[in-house]
Write an enzyme that holds these catalytic residues in place. Structure first.
Site, PDB file in Angstrom:
ATOM      1  N   HIS A  35      25.542  31.017  31.740  1.00 48.36           N
ATOM      2  CA  HIS A  35      26.586  31.361  32.880  1.00 48.36           C
ATOM      3  C   HIS A  35      26.765  32.621  32.699  1.00 48.36           C
ATOM      4  O   HIS A  35      26.886  33.579  33.736  1.00 48.36           O
ATOM      5  CB  HIS A  35      27.871  30.970  32.624  1.00 48.36           C
ATOM      6  CG  HIS A  35      29.093  31.158  32.869  1.00 48.36           C
ATOM      7  ND1 HIS A  35      29.176  31.364  34.497  1.00 48.36           N
ATOM      8  CD2 HIS A  35      29.645  31.798  32.511  1.00 48.36           C
ATOM      9  CE1 HIS A  35      30.174  31.574  34.761  1.00 48.36           C
ATOM     10  NE2 HIS A  35      31.017  32.533  33.617  1.00 48.36           N
ATOM     11  N   HIS A  61      31.914  38.303  29.096  1.00 47.03           N
ATOM     12  CA  HIS A  61      33.021  38.491  29.772  1.00 47.03           C
ATOM     13  C   HIS A  61      34.076  36.825  28.842  1.00 47.03           C
ATOM     14  O   HIS A  61      35.224  36.802  29.622  1.00 47.03           O
ATOM     15  CB  HIS A  61      32.783  38.192  31.606  1.00 47.03           C
ATOM     16  CG  HIS A  61      33.004  36.714  31.726  1.00 47.03           C
ATOM     17  ND1 HIS A  61      31.834  36.695  31.873  1.00 47.03           N
ATOM     18  CD2 HIS A  61      33.811  35.565  32.114  1.00 47.03           C
ATOM     19  CE1 HIS A  61      31.459  35.678  32.414  1.00 47.03           C
ATOM     20  NE2 HIS A  61      32.224  34.721  32.809  1.00 47.03           N
ATOM     21  N   ASP A  62      33.626  35.536  28.738  1.00 48.07           N
ATOM     22  CA  ASP A  62      33.954  34.788  28.196  1.00 48.07           C
ATOM     23  C   ASP A  62      33.790  34.950  26.348  1.00 48.07           C
ATOM     24  O   ASP A  62      34.545  33.878  26.080  1.00 48.07           O
ATOM     25  CB  ASP A  62      32.967  33.338  28.954  1.00 48.07           C
ATOM     26  CG  ASP A  62      33.995  32.917  30.373  1.00 48.07           C
ATOM     27  OD1 ASP A  62      34.910  32.836  30.892  1.00 48.07           O
ATOM     28  OD2 ASP A  62      32.636  32.647  30.571  1.00 48.07           O
ATOM     29  N   GLU A  65      38.058  34.897  25.613  1.00 46.74           N
ATOM     30  CA  GLU A  65      38.832  33.443  25.740  1.00 46.74           C
ATOM     31  C   GLU A  65      38.008  32.045  25.427  1.00 46.74           C
ATOM     32  O   GLU A  65      38.483  31.117  25.197  1.00 46.74           O
ATOM     33  CB  GLU A  65      38.401  33.077  27.491  1.00 46.74           C
ATOM     34  CG  GLU A  65      38.661  32.131  28.119  1.00 46.74           C
ATOM     35  CD  GLU A  65      39.381  32.511  29.855  1.00 46.74           C
ATOM     36  OE1 GLU A  65      39.454  32.978  30.158  1.00 46.74           O
ATOM     37  OE2 GLU A  65      38.598  31.437  30.178  1.00 46.74           O
ATOM     38  N   ASP A  66      36.724  32.070  25.257  1.00 46.33           N
ATOM     39  CA  ASP A  66      35.720  30.967  25.010  1.00 46.33           C
ATOM     40  C   ASP A  66      35.193  30.717  22.811  1.00 46.33           C
ATOM     41  O   ASP A  66      34.984  29.349  22.666  1.00 46.33           O
ATOM     42  CB  ASP A  66      35.168  30.435  25.231  1.00 46.33           C
ATOM     43  CG  ASP A  66      35.821  29.839  27.028  1.00 46.33           C
ATOM     44  OD1 ASP A  66      36.340  30.211  26.765  1.00 46.33           O
ATOM     45  OD2 ASP A  66      35.010  29.516  27.835  1.00 46.33           O
ATOM     46  N   ASP A 122      31.776  36.182  38.731  1.00 49.65           N
ATOM     47  CA  ASP A 122      32.264  35.323  37.547  1.00 49.65           C
ATOM     48  C   ASP A 122      32.874  33.607  38.898  1.00 49.65           C
ATOM     49  O   ASP A 122      31.629  32.550  38.653  1.00 49.65           O
ATOM     50  CB  ASP A 122      33.021  35.149  36.618  1.00 49.65           C
ATOM     51  CG  ASP A 122      33.784  34.424  35.434  1.00 49.65           C
ATOM     52  OD1 ASP A 122      33.170  33.534  35.465  1.00 49.65           O
ATOM     53  OD2 ASP A 122      35.444  34.013  35.858  1.00 49.65           O
TER      54      ASP A 122
END
Ligand SMILES: Nc1nc2c(ncn2[C@@H]2O[C@H](COP(=O)(O)OP(=O)(O)O)[C@@H](OP(=O)(O)OP(=O)(O)O)[C@H]2O)c(=O)[nH]1
Ligand SMILES: [Mn+2]
Length: 179
Positions: A35, A61-62, A65-66, A122
């Protein structure tokens, strides 16, 4: 020497290590790293974006967050600009989901241009992924709701990159969602 290619390889390596145990929600359990790599590729190949800091932020980018990645870690390794863009596209996971989704709609217009680019790519990746296959446990209604919500976010990102916005508009049109 720190060429663009060297920086991007260091960044994709970091992201791959951070996401190493994560899988997408598709039935095949595609590695999650597909992704962020795909989001960066949309920016370069479809959005005509060559700003390396934006491409690095897309790859990362994630991560905050993850994964266990902290903003300070990104700043130390990739500098303040990349760290700031990632921070701008990071949801606060301590909030209830509905509130998080609402905040994305509210915050989108106030993001920097660089963060708006990452957000457009995204959403484009995720909507294409929904057209490719339905995540495990999602109903058709939930998929449609995601399109409607994404269109609300994308409304606040308009005027940033016409190529990406046109492709998003076409996907919304196919679902009968008015942008
Ligand atoms: N379409 C699709 N999405 C998947 C899949 N696997 C994981 N995802 C991720 O799921 C998120 C969308 O699912 P939601 O239920 O709305 O959100 P949540 O995971 O944050 O709870 C996206 O997060 P995100 O990238 O952080 O973006 P955002 O939607 O939060 O803006 C997307 O990347 C998959 O197989 N298909
Ligand atoms: Mn994402």
């Amino acid at each position: 020497m720190n060429s663009d290619a060297t920086l991007l390889l260091e960044t994709v390596h970091f992201a791959a290590e951070k996401h190493r145990n994560q899988r997408r929600k598709d039935p095949e359990g595609t590695p999650y790293i597909n992704h962020p790599v795909g989001v960066a590729r949309i920016l370069s190949h479809e959005g005509g974006v060559s700003d390396v800091e934006v491409l690095q932020a897309a790859l990362l980018h994630d991560t905050v967050e993850d994964t266990d990645t902290t903003p300070a870690e990104l700043e130390a390794k990739f500098g303040p600009v990349v760290a700031r863009i990632v921070q701008e596209v990071t949801d606060d996971k301590s909030l209830p989901k509905q509130e998080r989704k609402r905040q994305q709609v509210e915050h989108a217009p106030h993001c920097s241009r660089q963060a708006k680019l990452v957000k457009l790519a995204d959403k484009l990746y995720n909507l294409r992924d929904l057209n490719r296959c339905t995540p495990v446990g999602w109903t058709a209604e939930r998929v449609q709701e995601y399109f409607v919500w994404a269109s609300e976010v994308v409304k606040g990102l308009r005027g940033t990159n016409s190529a990406l916005e046109q492709k998003l508009e076409e996907l919304f049109k196919q679902r009968g969602v008015q942008l």
